[in-house]
Write a protein that holds these residues in place. Structure first.
Motif, mmCIF file in Angstrom:
data_model
loop_
_atom_site.group_PDB
_atom_site.id
_atom_site.type_symbol
_atom_site.label_atom_id
_atom_site.label_comp_id
_atom_site.label_asym_id
_atom_site.label_seq_id
_atom_site.Cartn_x
_atom_site.Cartn_y
_atom_site.Cartn_z
ATOM 1 N N TRP A 8 0.827 -1.206 0.000
ATOM 2 C CA TRP A 8 0.000 0.000 0.000
ATOM 3 C C TRP A 8 0.865 1.261 0.000
ATOM 4 O O TRP A 8 0.487 2.286 -0.576
ATOM 5 C CB TRP A 8 -0.917 0.017 1.232
ATOM 6 C CG TRP A 8 -2.167 -0.789 1.099
ATOM 7 C CD1 TRP A 8 -2.496 -1.915 1.782
ATOM 8 C CD2 TRP A 8 -3.268 -0.553 0.209
ATOM 9 N NE1 TRP A 8 -3.722 -2.399 1.396
ATOM 10 C CE2 TRP A 8 -4.224 -1.571 0.429
ATOM 11 C CE3 TRP A 8 -3.541 0.424 -0.744
ATOM 12 C CZ2 TRP A 8 -5.426 -1.637 -0.269
ATOM 13 C CZ3 TRP A 8 -4.745 0.362 -1.441
ATOM 14 C CH2 TRP A 8 -5.670 -0.653 -1.199
ATOM 15 N N TRP A 71 -15.839 -2.467 1.625
ATOM 16 C CA TRP A 71 -16.177 -1.052 1.814
ATOM 17 C C TRP A 71 -17.696 -0.887 1.875
ATOM 18 O O TRP A 71 -18.242 -0.353 2.830
ATOM 19 C CB TRP A 71 -15.576 -0.222 0.671
ATOM 20 C CG TRP A 71 -15.860 1.247 0.760
ATOM 21 C CD1 TRP A 71 -16.040 1.978 1.896
ATOM 22 C CD2 TRP A 71 -15.998 2.163 -0.334
ATOM 23 N NE1 TRP A 71 -16.278 3.300 1.593
ATOM 24 C CE2 TRP A 71 -16.258 3.451 0.225
ATOM 25 C CE3 TRP A 71 -15.915 2.048 -1.714
ATOM 26 C CZ2 TRP A 71 -16.440 4.575 -0.560
ATOM 27 C CZ3 TRP A 71 -16.092 3.169 -2.499
ATOM 28 C CH2 TRP A 71 -16.350 4.418 -1.929
ATOM 29 N N ILE A 79 -18.458 -3.869 -2.895
ATOM 30 C CA ILE A 79 -17.367 -3.010 -3.342
ATOM 31 C C ILE A 79 -16.258 -3.104 -2.298
ATOM 32 O O ILE A 79 -16.473 -2.777 -1.130
ATOM 33 C CB ILE A 79 -17.830 -1.550 -3.515
ATOM 34 C CG1 ILE A 79 -18.950 -1.483 -4.554
ATOM 35 C CG2 ILE A 79 -16.667 -0.660 -3.933
ATOM 36 C CD1 ILE A 79 -19.534 -0.095 -4.732
ATOM 37 N N GLU A 80 -15.109 -3.582 -2.721
ATOM 38 C CA GLU A 80 -14.006 -3.838 -1.807
ATOM 39 C C GLU A 80 -12.820 -2.943 -2.143
ATOM 40 O O GLU A 80 -12.672 -2.463 -3.268
ATOM 41 C CB GLU A 80 -13.571 -5.305 -1.907
ATOM 42 C CG GLU A 80 -14.684 -6.285 -1.632
ATOM 43 C CD GLU A 80 -14.380 -7.674 -2.168
ATOM 44 O OE1 GLU A 80 -14.909 -8.648 -1.604
ATOM 45 O OE2 GLU A 80 -13.618 -7.776 -3.159
ATOM 46 N N LEU A 81 -11.975 -2.734 -1.164
ATOM 47 C CA LEU A 81 -10.683 -2.101 -1.357
ATOM 48 C C LEU A 81 -9.635 -3.167 -1.102
ATOM 49 O O LEU A 81 -9.531 -3.700 0.009
ATOM 50 C CB LEU A 81 -10.500 -0.924 -0.397
ATOM 51 C CG LEU A 81 -11.498 0.226 -0.538
ATOM 52 C CD1 LEU A 81 -11.223 1.296 0.503
ATOM 53 C CD2 LEU A 81 -11.425 0.830 -1.928
ATOM 54 N N SER A 137 -5.428 -2.330 -7.986
ATOM 55 C CA SER A 137 -6.831 -2.556 -7.626
ATOM 56 C C SER A 137 -7.264 -3.999 -7.826
ATOM 57 O O SER A 137 -6.995 -4.615 -8.865
ATOM 58 C CB SER A 137 -7.735 -1.631 -8.447
ATOM 59 O OG SER A 137 -7.463 -0.277 -8.161
ATOM 60 N N ASN A 139 -10.663 -4.721 -7.149
ATOM 61 C CA ASN A 139 -12.096 -4.606 -7.390
ATOM 62 C C ASN A 139 -12.312 -3.698 -8.589
ATOM 63 O O ASN A 139 -11.639 -2.670 -8.722
ATOM 64 C CB ASN A 139 -12.785 -4.036 -6.147
ATOM 65 C CG ASN A 139 -14.296 -4.054 -6.244
ATOM 66 O OD1 ASN A 139 -14.893 -3.203 -6.896
ATOM 67 N ND2 ASN A 139 -14.920 -5.026 -5.590
ATOM 68 N N GLN A 142 -13.163 -0.126 -7.656
ATOM 69 C CA GLN A 142 -11.943 0.523 -7.181
ATOM 70 C C GLN A 142 -11.052 0.914 -8.358
ATOM 71 O O GLN A 142 -10.527 2.036 -8.422
ATOM 72 C CB GLN A 142 -11.196 -0.433 -6.249
ATOM 73 C CG GLN A 142 -9.865 0.087 -5.722
ATOM 74 C CD GLN A 142 -9.087 -1.003 -4.973
ATOM 75 O OE1 GLN A 142 -9.553 -2.140 -4.816
ATOM 76 N NE2 GLN A 142 -7.895 -0.666 -4.519
ATOM 77 N N ALA A 145 -12.505 3.920 -10.197
ATOM 78 C CA ALA A 145 -12.290 5.191 -9.494
ATOM 79 C C ALA A 145 -10.896 5.743 -9.811
ATOM 80 O O ALA A 145 -10.740 6.936 -10.119
ATOM 81 C CB ALA A 145 -12.453 4.987 -7.993
#
Length: 711
Positions: A8, A71, A79-81, A137, A139, A142, A145
């Motif tokens: 990350w 998330w 919807i996941e991070l 990413s 997802n 994600q 975005a």
């Protein structure tokens, strides 16, 4: 296993740089704005180090699976991070962080003295962070975005000098055209969401990328969840988004105009971020495309056609950055064609090598602009004696782009052409043969326009630079080109600009062979075809393996490239001056530059001589007007179709229906008002009579109905 926080951090460090520059340095400490560049460079250096560690650990077989963080729970979908760390991700992290680091170092010299330098590095931080977030990413929401953040960042950077109308227009054009492609990508996501129940029945999340891969595989007893026409349409929607970002026909017209931004921005867009995102998107969803034969055919043909058509436009551009822009579109066409032919490894390999030599070529273009005061090659010439380092480095980048052994571009481009030559992919043989013809033709044109650029820029005599361009514009009555400097600084660029170019040149020379050794079992412990096999291991459901080195293809591609170089030499090596720019040629890209304008008086211009390609007549006009695509879009689709019909109909509805309802409501209210005003006489006697009448009516009503109600 690499600790998840470290992965990350690769994304979060440039994001933190963006926040510090935007919220602290620019508003509160703007007198120390130069610090913003060093802050971004430091964050990217750490990101690059972490990317190298991740790549090495992954190559050693370390576990790279991370549980996603929910998330928003939407029932059958979530919807996941999360992080999707596979070989493709690891390579992209290295490319993005490495190339961006070198571009930012170069920017220290190129952007020195710009009053908005803090804003520049803030935008660059956001741009790099968005791309790193995109490749990590897990997802699809994600990813989308970050995909849009990449588009927003490019809009901000292309229009960085927003006081120039041409830059503002180019930024809007890039934003709108890429949004058209993004509609297709968004529709694909919406389809997946509205079929969440079918995914949930198979135990899959329709928004989790590995689950989307699995849904397209006909492995379960019940068959694939995503199949047939639906699968094809989803793939085409994803490809539409990729075509917009990667400038594939017919959504390519924004990319040459994006040269209005600073040159380091162009280098980053074309080498490691925005345009690379489109190829990455198709590669990320390659397991879906493998199961959609029709979609693969579309990708292969669009990629091959784009490679050839963009190369033809590069022939007549006079702006050195626009030559490189069309070159980028063409090379992206190679990558898309390879993916469509099933050559997953060669496509990613060419993306990797292209990052080095294309960034080098763009930074070289900025270096010659720094010296000549213009990007227009017709007003350059003779710069090799004044800029020997830039000349050699740009020559290395050009040879790698052309595909001359043993430079990096040769190995990656050769693998793509070999895949088309063998025609063993998932598409029909005629598709592979068509792609082969287009790619070989593009190779010939690439060699020609690349060395046309080299000869016009560095050979012959200096032709006056920006001062002569301004004088010719004034003499011919054309509008003055924007941001062209009237002074030239005929000297090598400073070391802070040359050093990143030198590092990229090393990559352009060695990265291809070192990362993907040929002819030997191993090189420095790296096994043969390591890169291709490494990235191909990311495709979990079977794929076409990288073909072995083919001497016949290598010989043909090299001969074609040498023929293009020879033709450019015969036409341009002795050209002393390409002459003043005619109107059509000005439109082809010789009108804008962002020269910093330092330095000394320009040298006297050399005698005039016309560009040999101008003898092409109608063909030259067709190419210099870019096949009239802009006229088609702006003149026909926008002004006639959109404005006249769509906007005209909505305007009529607004004036006739919406305004009519509002006007009718107002008329009705006025009429009731006229009735009510009759009761407002202003006479006390009248008001008293009304009060008495009202009281009588109430009394009568009570007598008539009150007793009955009470009884």
């Amino acid at each position: 296993m690499v600790a998840e926080p470290l992965v990350w951090a690769i994304f979060l460090l440039p994001l933190l740089s963006f926040l510090l520059i935007s919220l602290v340095i620019r508003p509160l400490l703007n007198r120390f704005a130069a610090v913003s560049g060093y802050l971004l460079i430091a964050s990217l250096a750490v990101s690059l180090l972490l990317s190298v560690i991740v790549l090495l650990r992954l190559a050693q077989g370390a576990d790279s699976s991370y549980a996603p963080h929910t998330w928003i729970d939407l029932g059958d979908a979530a919807i996941e991070l999360g992080i999707l760390l596979d070989p493709v991700t690891a390579i992209m992290l290295l490319v993005v962080s490495g190339v961006s680091l070198l571009v930012q170092i170069y920017s220290l010299g190129y952007m020195r003295g710009d009053p908005s330098i803090a804003r520049y590095f803030a935008y660059m931080s956001l741009f790099t962070a968005s791309m790193l977030g995109l490749v990590l990413s897990a997802n699809i929401v994600q990813l989308y975005a970050f995909w849009e953040l990449v588009g927003l960042s490019s809009y901000l950077l292309i229009g960085f000098w927003h006081d120039r109308p041409s830059a503002a227009a180019a930024a809007k054009k890039a934003f709108i055209v890429t949004r058209i492609g993004d509609v297709g990508f968004l529709l694909a996501i919406i389809y997946l969401f509205f079929h969440a129940g079918e995914f949930a029945a198979a135990g899959l999340n329709p928004l989790h990328i590995p689950d989307i891969w699995q849904a397209a595989q006909p492995l379960a007893s019940g068959g694939a969840v995503l199949k047939g026409t639906a699968l094809t349409l989803v793939c085409l929607g994803i490809f539409a988004g990729a075509a917009g970002k990667s400038g594939q026909f017919p959504l390519h017209s924004w990319l040459p105009d994006a040269m209005e931004g600073p040159t380091p921005v162009s280098a980053l867009i074309h080498a490691a971020t925005m345009v690379a995102a489109g190829v990455f998107l198709v590669a990320r969803f390659f397991p879906l495309f493998q199961e959609a034969r029709e979609a693969m055919m579309v990708v292969a043909l669009v990629g091959g056609f784009t490679a050839f058509a963009a190369a033809t436009l590069g022939l007549v551009m006079d702006d050195i950055k626009r030559v490189m822009a069309y070159s980028t579109i063409s090379q992206l066409g190679y990558m898309m064609a390879a993916l469509g032919l099933g050559a997953f490894g060669p496509a990613l390999f060419h993306l990797f090598t292209h990052a080095f030599f294309k960034a080098l070529l763009f930074l070289g273009a900025g270096s010659v602009n720094h010296a000549s005061g213009t990007f227009n090659m017709r007003y350059m010439g003779g710069l090799r004696t004044h800029m020997p380092w830039t000349y050699v480095l740009l020559l290395v980048g050009g040879l790698s782009l052309v595909g001359i052994a043993p430079l990096s571009g040769f190995w990656s481009k050769d693998e793509i052409i070999t895949a088309a030559w063998l025609g063993e992919g998932p598409v029909d043989p005629w598709v592979a043969r068509t792609a082969l013809a287009l790619l070989v033709g593009a190779a010939l044109l690439t060699a020609f326009y690349t060395f046309r650029m080299v000869f016009l820029t560095f050979h012959g005599e200096f032709r006056g630079g920006g001062a002569q361009e301004l004088a010719d514009a004034e003499a011919s009555g054309r509008p003055q080109p924007t941001a062209v400097s009237s002074e030239a600084h005929l000297a090598e660029s400073p070391g802070v600009m040359v050093a990143p170019m030198l590092a990229l040149a090393v990559g352009a020379m060695l990265a291809g062979y070192v990362a993907n050794p040929q002819w030997v079992k191993s090189l420095l412990g790296i096994p043969a075809h390591w890169f291709s096999y490494f990235v191909e291991s990311a495709v979990l459901y079977g794929h076409r393996e990288t073909p072995p080195f083919n001497w016949a293809v290598a010989g043909i591609s090299t001969a074609v490239a040498l023929a293009g170089i020879l033709l450019a030499y015969l036409l341009y090596a002795r050209v002393r001056n390409a002459g003043p720019v005619p109107a059509a040629s000005a439109e082809a890209g010789g009108e804008d530059s962002e020269a910093s304008g330092h330095g000394h008086a320009h040298a006297p211009p050399a005698p005039q001589q016309a560009d040999p390609l101008e003898r092409g007549g109608v063909v030259y006009t067709l190419l210099s007007r870019k096949y009239f695509v802009d006229e088609l879009y702006e003149g026909l689709l926008v002004k006639r179709v959109f404005y006249r019909y769509f906007a005209g109909i909505t305007d009529w509805l607004d004036r006739s229906l919406v305004d009519g309802i509002v006007d009718f409501t107002g008329w009705t209210t006025r009429q009731f008002g006229r009735l009510a005003v009759q009761l407002q006489t202003g006479q006390v006697q009248f008001y008293g009579a009304v009060i008495v009448l009202g009281a009588v009516l109430i009394l009568v009503g009570y007598i008539a109905f009150g007793t009955r109600l009470g009884g």
